[in-house]
Design a protein around this motif. Structure first.
Motif, PDB file in Angstrom:
ATOM      1  N   GLY A  55      42.640  48.791  48.540  1.00  0.00           N
ATOM      2  CA  GLY A  55      41.653  47.938  49.192  1.00  0.00           C
ATOM      3  C   GLY A  55      42.298  46.769  49.915  1.00  0.00           C
ATOM      4  N   HIS A  56      41.589  45.632  49.923  1.00  0.00           N
ATOM      5  CA  HIS A  56      42.054  44.439  50.638  1.00  0.00           C
ATOM      6  C   HIS A  56      43.411  43.964  50.129  1.00  0.00           C
ATOM      7  CE1 HIS A  56      38.392  44.095  52.827  1.00  0.00           C
ATOM      8  NE2 HIS A  56      37.651  43.767  51.800  1.00  0.00           N
ATOM      9  N   ASP A  57      44.107  43.208  50.974  1.00  0.00           N
ATOM     10  CA  ASP A  57      45.397  42.641  50.594  1.00  0.00           C
ATOM     11  C   ASP A  57      45.263  41.700  49.406  1.00  0.00           C
ATOM     12  OD1 ASP A  57      46.656  43.974  52.662  1.00  0.00           O
ATOM     13  OD2 ASP A  57      46.499  42.284  54.050  1.00  0.00           O
ATOM     14  N   PRO A  71      44.138  38.291  56.713  1.00  0.00           N
ATOM     15  CA  PRO A  71      43.228  39.383  56.337  1.00  0.00           C
ATOM     16  C   PRO A  71      42.059  38.841  55.529  1.00  0.00           C
ATOM     17  CG  PRO A  71      45.018  39.299  54.800  1.00  0.00           C
ATOM     18  CD  PRO A  71      45.246  38.179  55.798  1.00  0.00           C
ATOM     19  N   LYS A  72      41.216  39.728  55.077  1.00  0.00           N
ATOM     20  CA  LYS A  72      40.097  39.350  54.222  1.00  0.00           C
ATOM     21  C   LYS A  72      40.520  39.516  52.767  1.00  0.00           C
ATOM     22  CE  LYS A  72      35.248  40.434  53.261  1.00  0.00           C
ATOM     23  NZ  LYS A  72      34.118  41.348  53.574  1.00  0.00           N
ATOM     24  N   TYR A  73      40.672  38.404  52.068  1.00  0.00           N
ATOM     25  CA  TYR A  73      41.026  38.458  50.656  1.00  0.00           C
ATOM     26  C   TYR A  73      39.756  38.586  49.814  1.00  0.00           C
ATOM     27  CZ  TYR A  73      45.557  36.674  52.255  1.00  0.00           C
ATOM     28  OH  TYR A  73      46.755  36.495  52.897  1.00  0.00           O
ATOM     29  N   ASP A  74      39.941  38.991  48.565  1.00  0.00           N
ATOM     30  CA  ASP A  74      38.830  39.171  47.637  1.00  0.00           C
ATOM     31  C   ASP A  74      39.233  38.571  46.287  1.00  0.00           C
ATOM     32  OD1 ASP A  74      36.754  40.002  46.018  1.00  0.00           O
ATOM     33  OD2 ASP A  74      36.704  42.059  46.786  1.00  0.00           O
ATOM     34  N   GLU A  79      40.886  38.658  40.468  1.00  0.00           N
ATOM     35  CA  GLU A  79      40.726  38.180  39.096  1.00  0.00           C
ATOM     36  C   GLU A  79      40.371  39.322  38.150  1.00  0.00           C
ATOM     37  OE1 GLU A  79      38.154  34.872  36.528  1.00  0.00           O
ATOM     38  OE2 GLU A  79      37.845  35.079  38.679  1.00  0.00           O
ATOM     39  N   LEU A  80      39.414  40.152  38.576  1.00  0.00           N
ATOM     40  CA  LEU A  80      39.026  41.304  37.759  1.00  0.00           C
ATOM     41  C   LEU A  80      40.226  42.188  37.459  1.00  0.00           C
ATOM     42  CD1 LEU A  80      37.012  43.544  36.647  1.00  0.00           C
ATOM     43  CD2 LEU A  80      37.101  44.450  38.988  1.00  0.00           C
TER      44      LEU A  80
END
Length: 227
Positions: A55-57, A71-74, A79-80
């Protein structure tokens, strides 16, 4: 005996295709998939093995670096998945990290990442593809990955613009591509801790790629039998 439960992590929304394919692969070998999202309470979940999906970086704050790209971080997902990795490590659960999952495993061990691979690629295409158009070179004949794939070279796909730079504690590199970019790491001192930079869930029509999930499920089943 009940089927082993394999936790499959991912974002709160989206990534339906990859998570579905991972679930298909673990069901194929007799396990029960358990989808886990950032809003779930991990302490209420019981599982016997883990797949950290792509998925995202990964946010570079986790390895004490400044962002070099935008980029779009999550952060909620970071954390999960760090929590799930730590749980798996503490309980000696078999763990497979895919793409971002391999990177996050490395970061959880104190390693770092290349945030942009453009300058690292000289011999291989910069194109993203789900097709097995790139070459994986197995670097350690005695590795768990070599045992699973049963070949010194394999065809893999590429859907990433980041990769492992400084190696995390206790990990060793067991696979690289033709540009010497790290494609697989594992912990030789643990029962099953493996990270792969490619996406085997998109390649489950290839038997040796399915065998990554088979090996994970088998280890989860063995651990379940010991408990």
């Amino acid at each position: 005996m009940a089927k082993p439960v394999i936790a499959i992590t991912g974002p709160e929304r989206g990534a339906f295709g990859p998570r579905l394919l991972v679930a298909v692969a673990v069901r194929w070998y007799g396990a029960k998939p358990l989808q886990i999202r950032p809003s779930d309470k991990i302490d209420t979940k019981i599982f016997d093995g883990v797949v950290i999906t792509g998925g995202h970086d990964v946010d570079p704050v986790l390895y004490a670096a400044k962002s070099e790209v935008h980029p779009k971080y999550d952060p909620a997902r970071d954390e999960l998945e760090m929590t799930v990795i730590n749980k798996a490590e503490a309980e000696a659960l078999p763990l497979l990290g895919i793409c971002r999952g391999a990177q996050l495993l490395n970061v959880s061990r104190g390693g770092s990442l290349f945030q942009q691979l453009t300058e690292q690629r000289q011999l291989t295409s910069k194109r993203w593809t789900v097709l097995p158009l790139k070459t994986l070179c197995l670097t350690e004949p005695d590795s768990r990955l070599q045992t699973i794939l049963q070949t010194p070279k394999a065809r893999i796909n590429s859907l990433h613009n980041q990769a492992i730079d400084r190696l995390g504690k206790g990990l060793r590199v067991v696979g690289r591509d033709l540009d010497n970019i790290v494609q697989a790491v594992e912990d030789p001192d643990r029962d099953f801790v493996l990270g792969v930079q490619w996406h085997p869930e998109f390649l489950i029509f290839i038997r040796r790629q399915r065998h990554l999930f088979k090996a994970l499920v088998e280890r989860a089943r063995q651990r379940q039998a010991r408990d």
